[in-house]
Design a protein around this motif. Structure first.
Motif, mmCIF file in Angstrom:
data_model
loop_
_atom_site.group_PDB
_atom_site.id
_atom_site.type_symbol
_atom_site.label_atom_id
_atom_site.label_comp_id
_atom_site.label_asym_id
_atom_site.label_seq_id
_atom_site.Cartn_x
_atom_site.Cartn_y
_atom_site.Cartn_z
ATOM 1 N N THR A 193 -67.887 83.531 -25.656
ATOM 2 C CA THR A 193 -69.229 83.785 -25.119
ATOM 3 C C THR A 193 -69.936 84.862 -25.926
ATOM 4 O O THR A 193 -71.153 84.805 -26.124
ATOM 5 C CB THR A 193 -69.173 84.204 -23.637
ATOM 6 N N ALA A 194 -69.191 85.852 -26.419
ATOM 7 C CA ALA A 194 -69.810 86.929 -27.196
ATOM 8 C C ALA A 194 -70.197 86.461 -28.593
ATOM 9 O O ALA A 194 -71.196 86.925 -29.154
ATOM 10 C CB ALA A 194 -68.861 88.114 -27.293
ATOM 11 N N LEU A 195 -69.435 85.558 -29.171
ATOM 12 C CA LEU A 195 -69.631 85.191 -30.573
ATOM 13 C C LEU A 195 -70.525 83.969 -30.770
ATOM 14 O O LEU A 195 -70.970 83.718 -31.879
ATOM 15 C CB LEU A 195 -68.273 84.924 -31.239
ATOM 16 N N SER A 196 -70.756 83.198 -29.755
ATOM 17 C CA SER A 196 -71.497 81.957 -29.959
ATOM 18 C C SER A 196 -72.792 81.934 -29.156
ATOM 19 O O SER A 196 -73.023 82.794 -28.309
ATOM 20 C CB SER A 196 -70.632 80.755 -29.582
ATOM 21 N N ARG A 197 -73.604 80.951 -29.471
ATOM 22 C CA ARG A 197 -74.866 80.755 -28.758
ATOM 23 C C ARG A 197 -75.121 79.258 -28.683
ATOM 24 O O ARG A 197 -74.508 78.479 -29.423
ATOM 25 C CB ARG A 197 -76.008 81.446 -29.513
ATOM 26 N N PRO A 198 -76.034 78.834 -27.797
ATOM 27 C CA PRO A 198 -76.337 77.403 -27.717
ATOM 28 C C PRO A 198 -76.832 76.889 -29.061
ATOM 29 O O PRO A 198 -77.586 77.557 -29.773
ATOM 30 C CB PRO A 198 -77.440 77.335 -26.652
ATOM 31 N N SER A 199 -76.402 75.682 -29.388
ATOM 32 C CA SER A 199 -76.757 75.106 -30.672
ATOM 33 C C SER A 199 -78.058 74.323 -30.586
ATOM 34 O O SER A 199 -78.362 73.725 -29.566
ATOM 35 C CB SER A 199 -75.625 74.168 -31.103
ATOM 36 N N HIS A 200 -78.817 74.303 -31.698
ATOM 37 C CA HIS A 200 -80.010 73.449 -31.780
ATOM 38 C C HIS A 200 -79.709 72.150 -32.498
ATOM 39 O O HIS A 200 -80.628 71.420 -32.875
ATOM 40 C CB HIS A 200 -81.126 74.187 -32.540
ATOM 41 N N PHE A 201 -78.422 71.850 -32.694
ATOM 42 C CA PHE A 201 -78.089 70.600 -33.367
ATOM 43 C C PHE A 201 -78.646 69.457 -32.537
ATOM 44 O O PHE A 201 -78.435 69.392 -31.339
ATOM 45 C CB PHE A 201 -76.571 70.465 -33.536
ATOM 46 N N PRO A 202 -79.366 68.521 -33.147
ATOM 47 C CA PRO A 202 -80.065 67.486 -32.369
ATOM 48 C C PRO A 202 -79.124 66.417 -31.837
ATOM 49 O O PRO A 202 -79.044 65.313 -32.363
ATOM 50 C CB PRO A 202 -81.051 66.915 -33.393
ATOM 51 N N TYR A 203 -78.440 66.748 -30.770
ATOM 52 C CA TYR A 203 -77.476 65.854 -30.148
ATOM 53 C C TYR A 203 -77.558 66.072 -28.649
ATOM 54 O O TYR A 203 -78.367 66.864 -28.167
ATOM 55 C CB TYR A 203 -76.069 66.168 -30.683
#
Lengths: 102, 150
Positions: free
Chosen positions: A38-48
């Motif tokens: 949770t600290a290292l990642s964020r929601p992705s904008h990959f179009p899927y």
């Protein structure tokens, strides 16, 4: 308690394409990700379909800066991470590199 | 997928072409580069907003259209190519002793675009479907297999 992690075939193939030294760095980053997703990642904008997270990091290896992007999803058990892809983009170190790094 | 978005990205590419043809790098050029940065940053934000809206519709029940996702991906890749041309202009401004305001914002947006462009859409799709089936190899197993591999 660290999360468990599983890599899909495509992510393993992404690993196999990396130089050995880069591969080892990425393994260490994946282990860090298991400790604190949770600290290292964020929601992705990959179009899927929605639901994938993005962990980005970079390092210098042999006159190039390697920009790495790990796309993963939390398991339904909320104790595991499933890695779909490990994107790698090496950029040659030039003066332009000053403008490509946070 | 929006025709307006596609045109916005292509317009950015044409702006980059024109900037490249400029042979005097003075304060006016710095203003042009600043405006160009704003143009590509607005395009990046517009694509991201469109993807977020599209994903919200999928969450609300709209069928997932793989070709739509593939079209968005192509747009991200196209704009990332324009971003990759930009450091040359920033360096020209810097060498003229001038500065650009939006460099931090440019770096952050470029990192986001690169994250999407560095992943192949169809391979990602295959992996996502495998995740749904509960497949995958444990990290420790992959590490044991590849740590010492050449």
């Amino acid at each position: 308690m660290p999360y468990g992690m599983r890599l899909e075939r495509e992510a393993v193939e992404d690993f196999e394409r990396l130089p050995q030294a880069c591969r080892r760095r990425v393994f260490r980053h994946l282990e860090l990700l298991c400790e604190s997703p949770t600290a290292l990642s964020r929601p992705s904008h990959f179009p899927y379909r929605p639901g994938f997270q993005l962990y980005s990091f970079n390092f210098v290896h042999e006159n190039a800066r390697w920009f790495m992007n790990v796309l993963f999803k939390y398991g339904v058990d909320e104790q595991s991470l499933f890695v779909a892809a490990i994107g790698a983009k090496p950029v040659g170190l030039t003066g332009d590199d000053d403008f490509s790094v946070d | 997928m929006s025709i307006a978005l596609k045109n916005q990205v292509e317009a950015s590419s044409r702006s980059a072409d024109e900037l490249l043809m400029t042979d005097h790098h003075d304060a006016l050029f710095a203003f042009d580069v600043e405006d160009f940065l704003r143009q590509i940053l607005d395009a990046a934000a517009a694509i991201k907003d469109a993807v977020v809206r599209w994903q919200r519709r999928i969450e609300s029940g709209m069928a997932f259209d793989k070709e739509e996702g593939r079209s968005f991906h192509r747009l991200f890749c196209r704009l990332e190519e324009v971003f990759a041309r930009t450091p040359a202009f920033l360096r020209m401004v810097r060498e003229s002793g001038l500065s650009i305001q939006s460099v931090d914002e440019f770096q952050a947006a470029w990192n986001d675009l690169r994250a999407v462009a560095s992943v192949d859409f169809d391979r990602f799709d295959a992996a996502a479907q495998a995740i749904e089936r509960g497949e995958g190899r444990a990290l420790a197993e992959v590490k044991n297999a590849l740590w010492d591999a050449p």
